[in-house]
Motif scaffolding. Structure first.
Motif, PDB file in Angstrom:
ATOM      1  N   ARG A  70      63.435  52.758  51.417  1.00 55.92           N
ATOM      2  CA  ARG A  70      62.558  53.884  52.034  1.00 55.92           C
ATOM      3  C   ARG A  70      62.448  55.428  51.558  1.00 55.92           C
ATOM      4  NH1 ARG A  70      61.385  49.454  54.845  1.00 55.92           N
ATOM      5  NH2 ARG A  70      63.162  48.497  55.570  1.00 55.92           N
ATOM      6  N   ALA A  73      59.245  57.069  52.179  1.00 58.80           N
ATOM      7  CA  ALA A  73      58.980  57.906  53.307  1.00 58.80           C
ATOM      8  C   ALA A  73      59.842  58.913  53.640  1.00 58.80           C
ATOM      9  CB  ALA A  73      59.321  56.612  54.426  1.00 58.80           C
ATOM     10  N   ASN A 102      55.880  48.297  51.590  1.00 59.74           N
ATOM     11  CA  ASN A 102      55.110  49.037  52.451  1.00 59.74           C
ATOM     12  C   ASN A 102      54.886  50.536  52.252  1.00 59.74           C
ATOM     13  OD1 ASN A 102      53.036  48.460  54.629  1.00 59.74           O
ATOM     14  ND2 ASN A 102      54.530  49.047  56.345  1.00 59.74           N
ATOM     15  N   HIS A 103      56.044  51.173  52.106  1.00 58.39           N
ATOM     16  CA  HIS A 103      55.920  52.407  52.006  1.00 58.39           C
ATOM     17  C   HIS A 103      55.200  52.852  50.606  1.00 58.39           C
ATOM     18  CE1 HIS A 103      58.570  52.554  55.333  1.00 58.39           C
ATOM     19  NE2 HIS A 103      59.274  52.060  54.793  1.00 58.39           N
ATOM     20  N   HIS A 106      51.281  52.621  51.106  1.00 58.69           N
ATOM     21  CA  HIS A 106      50.546  53.784  52.058  1.00 58.69           C
ATOM     22  C   HIS A 106      51.046  55.038  51.524  1.00 58.69           C
ATOM     23  CE1 HIS A 106      49.540  51.147  55.402  1.00 58.69           C
ATOM     24  NE2 HIS A 106      50.759  50.526  54.917  1.00 58.69           N
TER      25      HIS A 106
END
Lengths: 267, 68, 382
Positions: A70, A73, A102-103, A106
């Motif tokens: 993460r 993020a 995913n992070h 994006h």
């Protein structure tokens, strides 16, 4: 400043194994900081979990050692709140592209000004040698004792498709290039991805009979070629290194400033 | 620009883990590992101060001091 | 009270409270029934120079607010059941690293996707124990718009005071109930601002060394003090440590700073408790029906009262025991299978006098439901 001024000396020698490529990434990154003469107070380094993530503890900047996958993020929150800070996010291959995939895409899509470094050693080192999304078909790992049937991501292609505005690849053999790419990425406004092929002699090396750290670094020299070189045409198996994408597109936090401007008119 | 002249190889023996990367990739074969697997600048007169050992060291254990 | 009169949903009352408290950064992901909080803040935050971002998921949202909080901003996210589940790991990180932040969970029916558009109060225990490991947490709720507004401000104040995440445990009914709200003038409600260190740059600074009162004067990221923040057990500089004394000291600091202040943190409202023979205990939207029932019965001379809890965690057992000591009957009214009921039973002197009046079918508990359940509990039949 000398590179020693950028580290927390009391934690050395570091925890990485003898010959680990992550130390070489740290070395090149410190030189990039030194060359750019950035104030330590203006750098925020955010990392996740894994061998790679330990890098943040060694650097004397604002360091945020977060949870697995993460880091980008967390970094997005820091950058949005304080756009003037330089965000550096070093990640391992599992951290960046398995749990954190995913992070990764994006953050790239938003083109937020973060320097993302993927320290690709093709293995989960901290947990003892399990296959990662970059291990590649046919490799061996503790969780692929017979053969790995998972295909690897191509980090460069993935970052390109996701919208990163600076995408590069280098190796731990090419340390001068590595430093130069880091500098370029830090100076650029936008989401930058630098994949560094780095050796894990302890797990990937042993499991896959890749030899010592020295042998693995040599293989980076032998198996890579500058992007767009003739050698690639003759030997398609060579991995290209260098800058793949370099484009100027509006950066996310600057774009958000426009949102603020519009919103204030509607008050 | 004049060629840099070697002053000293600073080797941090506490940090060196003896991986041998600096030894292998030194273009002038200046470095060797000793019996304790720590790097030593044995043939320091051959050093051309390219600093590749310093740049490649995973342990930040080498520093080349030059006179320029 | 002077201020601006509004006619809004509970979710918007929460937004008004957050902005009043000084919210500067919100990250979130759309999910029913909390989405209006994100929508409203996407509009309102940039108008005051604040920042809004819609992240790729709830995990990212929770992580982003932690990152923003470290730079000194007051931060918040909002979600509902499934999203709240996704946030649990990062929530634990915020507890461990002592990052002030507010998380609104507008509850819906669970488990899993459950009942997306129906009210429920099934996350009481998840809000307490959702993240792994021993820890303390603050969880607050309210039953009308004015209280939602006030408790949201209080959540920010508690988060900043104790450097902890605070969960606002609303529910679908409260989130979507439209009623009046008066937003008071600026400065009418006191706000707690972050305690920052007075240590000068260049001086050895201990970000994780609490003062005697347990509070941490921290430095913002980007400031003159460069330190480490980690989810690992850490020493007073923020660097990882496995030293048993450090580990023991930290876990007790993290839990004691909340537990030792349960008296100050706890907010509640009481109605006719003094002489009540029957006490209803409730919270959130359910407390509205409970209050309605109590007012009705009081008119008929019944000795009934209501204890409305606004702070669910830390659970103030002593308060419950004290309030219920003379009651012949204690009835916990909630939209779950007895999550707070069991806590109440443990707290009181006479657990055999504690009963549960609940619904778990996605239908709001009405005053009539409460009346009927009370008659059954009292053996009087419906």
């Amino acid at each position: 400043m000398a590179i020693k001024d950028y580290i927390r000396e009391r934690f050395f020698p570091h925890i990485w194994c003898p010959g680990c490529g992550h130390g070489m990434v740290l070395n090149a990154l410190l030189r990039a900081f030194e060359d750019l003469a950035i104030s330590k107070n203006e750098i925020v380094m955010v990392s996740g979990i894994g061998c790679s993530a330990r890098i943040s503890g060694y650097v004397d900047v604002h360091t945020l050692h977060t949870i697995h996958g993460r880091a980008l993020a967390f970094a997005t929150g820091v950058k949005m709140s304080r756009p003037e800070l330089n965000l550096i996010v070093p990640m391992g291959d599992g951290d960046a592209l398995a749990i954190g995939g995913n992070h990764f895409i994006h953050a790239a899509r938003r083109n937020i000004d973060i320097t993302a470094i993927v320290m690709n050693n093709r293995i989960y080192g901290m947990t003892g040698g399990q296959y990662s999304p970059l291990s590649g078909y046919g490799t061996l790992a503790t969780t692929a004792p017979f053969i790995n049937i998972d295909h690897a991501f191509d980090v460069v292609e993935l970052a390109k498709a996701a919208g990163a505005t600076f995408v590069a690849r280098t190796t731990t053999y090419h340390v001068k290039q590595m430093s130069e790419l880091f500098k370029e990425a830090i100076l650029r406004e936008g989401f930058s991805v630098i994949e560094v092929l780095t050796q894990c002699p302890t797990y990937f090396g042993r499991k896959n009979k890749a030899g010592s750290a020295v042998d693995m670094v040599k293989s980076f020299k032998d198996n890579t070629t500058p992007v767009g070189s003739k050698a690639k045409l003759e030997s398609p198996g060579l991995i290209e290194r260098g800058i793949f994408v370099q484009k100027d597109l509006p950066e996310y936090t600057r774009e958000y400033d426009k949102v603020i401007e519009r919103a204030m008119k509607k008050r | 620009m004049a060629k840099p002249k070697l002053k000293e190889h600073h080797i941090n023996r506490d940090w060196c883990k003896g991986c041998g990367i600096c030894v292998e990739f030194c273009p002038k074969k200046v470095l060797e590992l000793d019996k304790q697997d720590k790097v030593v600048a044995v043939h320091f007169t051959n050093c051309i101060c390219c600093k590749l050992c310093e740049l490649r060291c995973p342990d930040l254990a080498i520093e080349i001091e030059t006179e320029l | 009270m002077n201020g601006t009169l509004k006619f809004v949903q509970g979710n918007e009352a929460c937004v008004e409270g957050a902005l009043y408290a000084g919210l500067k950064f919100f990250a979130g992901y759309p999910i029913t029934p909390s989405t209006e909080i994100a929508e409203s803040l996407a509009y309102r935050l940039p108008q005051i120079g604040g920042k809004f971002i819609q992240m790729e998921d709830e995990i990212g949202s929770m992580c982003a607010i932690i990152g923003a909080s470290l730079t000194g901003s007051k931060v918040m996210t909002a979600t509902s059941g499934p999203g709240f589940s996704l946030m649990q790991e990062a929530l634990g990180y915020a507890i461990m690293a002592e990052i002030p932040c507010v998380i609104a969970n507008v509850q819906r029916g669970g488990p899993s996707t459950g009942l997306a558009t129906r009210g429920a109060q099934g996350d009481v225990m998840q809000s307490r124990w959702g993240t792994h490991g021993d820890h303390a947490i603050v969880v607050m709720t309210a039953s009308n718009n004015q209280d939602v507004f006030n408790i949201t401000i209080e959540a920010f104040n508690v988060a900043e005071t104790y450097r902890t995440p605070v969960i606002l445990l609303f529910d679908e009914v409260m989130g979507h109930t439209r009623e009046r709200l008066i937003v008071p003038e600026k400065d009418e409600i006191p706000l707690v601002e972050r305690l920052r260190t007075s240590v000068k740059g260049g001086v050895d600074y201990h970000p994780y060394l609490p003062r005697e009162d347990g509070r941490l004067p921290m430095s913002d990221f980007g400031g003159v003090h460069r330190y480490n923040v980690t989810g690992l057990y850490h020493d007073m500089w923020g660097f990882p440590s496995e030293n048993p004394a450090v580990v023991d000291g930290l876990i007790h600091h993290l839990t004691d700073k909340i537990r030792n202040n349960v008296h100050t943190i706890t907010q509640y409202k009481e109605y006719f408790i003094e002489d009540a023979r029957t006490i209803l205990i409730s919270y959130g939207s359910t407390a509205r029906s409970a209050l309605h029932h109590v007012l009705n019965r009081r008119k008929r001379g019944e000795y009934i009262g209501l204890l409305e809890l606004q702070t669910l965690w830390p659970f103030h057992g002593d308060l419950i025991r004290e309030k219920c000591k003379n009651a012949e009957l204690v009835v916990v009214t909630e939209m779950n299978l007895g999550q707070l009921y069991r806590q109440v039973k443990i707290a009181v002197d006479h657990p055999e006098r504690v009963f549960l009046a609940n619904r778990v079918d996605g239908v709001f508990i009405t005053p009539t439901d409460i009346k009927n359940m009370l008659r059954l509990i009292q053996g009087r039949g419906v």
